[in-house]
Enzyme design. Sequence first.
Site, mmCIF file in Angstrom:
data_model
loop_
_atom_site.group_PDB
_atom_site.id
_atom_site.type_symbol
_atom_site.label_atom_id
_atom_site.label_comp_id
_atom_site.label_asym_id
_atom_site.label_seq_id
_atom_site.Cartn_x
_atom_site.Cartn_y
_atom_site.Cartn_z
ATOM 1 N N ASP A 62 10.284 -22.686 9.281
ATOM 2 C CA ASP A 62 10.412 -22.218 7.893
ATOM 3 C C ASP A 62 10.739 -23.415 7.055
ATOM 4 O OD1 ASP A 62 10.543 -19.492 8.863
ATOM 5 O OD2 ASP A 62 12.698 -19.721 9.042
ATOM 6 N N LYS A 121 5.657 -24.455 5.568
ATOM 7 C CA LYS A 121 4.327 -24.741 5.972
ATOM 8 C C LYS A 121 3.398 -23.974 5.239
ATOM 9 C CE LYS A 121 5.484 -23.313 9.987
ATOM 10 N NZ LYS A 121 7.016 -23.427 9.940
ATOM 11 N N GLY A 138 6.728 -16.597 9.670
ATOM 12 C CA GLY A 138 6.650 -15.660 8.262
ATOM 13 C C GLY A 138 6.384 -16.755 7.185
ATOM 14 N N HIS A 139 5.276 -17.026 6.850
ATOM 15 C CA HIS A 139 4.739 -18.168 5.857
ATOM 16 C C HIS A 139 4.505 -17.469 4.682
ATOM 17 C CE1 HIS A 139 2.915 -20.670 9.579
ATOM 18 N NE2 HIS A 139 4.410 -20.105 9.758
ATOM 19 N N THR A 140 5.451 -18.031 3.874
ATOM 20 C CA THR A 140 5.501 -17.568 2.341
ATOM 21 C C THR A 140 4.657 -18.320 1.396
ATOM 22 O OG1 THR A 140 7.789 -16.901 2.702
ATOM 23 C CG2 THR A 140 7.175 -16.822 0.642
ATOM 24 N N GLN A 155 6.274 -21.779 13.549
ATOM 25 C CA GLN A 155 7.667 -22.522 13.967
ATOM 26 C C GLN A 155 7.643 -23.733 13.655
ATOM 27 O OE1 GLN A 155 5.622 -20.089 16.333
ATOM 28 N NE2 GLN A 155 6.613 -18.732 15.150
ATOM 29 N N GLY A 212 14.853 -11.231 7.779
ATOM 30 C CA GLY A 212 15.625 -11.040 6.695
ATOM 31 C C GLY A 212 16.861 -11.555 7.161
#
Length: 432
Positions: free
Chosen positions: A13, A16, A40-42, A230, A308
């Site tokens: 997190d 990336k 989870g790549h935002t 990761q 979440g």
Amino acid sequence: MKADVILGLQWGDEGKGKIVDLLAPSYDIIARFQGGPNAGHTIEIGGRKHILHLIPSGIFHPGIQNLIGNGVIIDPVIFRQETEGLKETGIHPAETLLISDRAHLILPTHRLLDACYEQSKAEKKIGSTLKGIGPAYTDKTARIGLRTGDLTDRDFRTRYELLKKHHLQLAAAAGISSNDILIDGLSLDAYEKAWFESLEVLLAFKMVDNALFLNRSLERGMKVLAEGAQGTLLDVDFGSYPYVTSSSTTAGGVSTGLGIPPSRIGEVYGVFKAYCTRVGNGPFPTELNDETGQLLRDLGHEYGSTTGRPRRCGWLDLPALRYAIMINGVSRLIMMKADVLNHLPEIGVCTQYRIDDRLSDFPEARESASVFEAACIALPGWQSEPDPALPFDSQPDAFKSYVSFIEKAVDRKISVLSLGAERNQTLMRDRE
Ligand code: GDP
Ligand code: IMO
Ligand code: MG
């Protein structure tokens, strides 16, 4: 041509996704090399937030080829959900996404086993995302897994049923029946139905031998960017074992996860936050279990992109960063989320670890130590808002000092400074 790499230097997190999306226009191919839907790549574009789990973060750029490598593990249900979500935003992944024919599949019963193993660990839980990662990589190394390339084999269903039976036996041996656990709110049977229906979507994508494809592309002068998931401290070998994920998140994973030889790896971009976060359990020497930790969580919106869950927050850990830079051979550093610290009067930084009566510059075995602490110092905050549109020299003095302090401590220049989630909130020092 050599392939460049972007990977995380902390516990995931780091940001990336934003950086891959930002640098993507300089590349022809973006290839994910490991991990699965635990990632989870935002990416925030024009105020709209997109979260990618399996699909590489180059997908928002038309004309760029994206590839899911052999080191990635795929849950067809999550893959389908992701492609459908993208279609709603006008992106059609089938046009630009290739999938390795050697990527392993996450079966519904891998997810059941993940939950089962976590339950049995009682207070020693890893804090897994429960996406089936550990059990699917276990079957890969045990040489009993199923791969994307097997999907079209005539005996696929038979092999699936055999593996499922094996998984149910393992669950039963742990005292858990398939009725005891729901997968994303569904019974095993319902999830399995969705899984088989989703295979059709997966099979509509072109499958390739990615090692051949990538090496030929590099020979032809195409530019390749490998995207990690990761972070280094979650690496199965070099992370805080056993509180890790089950893949090689470090630079070595690029070779095994894509088939690109080490001699063909160029720049290694290491991404880190200006502070630290960790989601899930395991050691976190600089963790702040106080109101400052909560402040970082609030200001940085530190809640997991996949689950979440609130992320644990703490100060920047320089010994861990030094170690991550060493393991990956990082050539360029990218510091994210410095804006989260904008209004703090003081910023803590861990410069060394205190292990019993001595100080150490690197992480090391700590089991036998009776004292293991992060030795932190406080640096002055800049209490203002650095402007990414201005050159580095024109930024607030305390901000520049914070950056140079880190550079000196890890002996690398920080090439990119991210000051917000949007593409234009980035200071590219190399382009000044
Ligand atoms: P990844 O898994 O490494 O791609 O990172 P995540 O997407 O899980 O978490 C990073 C979060 O920080 C996302 O919500 C991003 O939109 C956001 N983000 C990225 N860069 C910045 C930044 O420089 N400042 C702030 N405030 N947010 C950022
Ligand atoms: P991205 O790519 C942060 C953590 C989990 C758990 C441990 C093992 O978004 O940076 P797993 O589901 O792999 O069995 O979980 O690893 N974890 C992550 N933490 N970012 C991620 O991915 C993560 N993927 C797994 O929280 O502690
Ligand atoms: Mg993430």
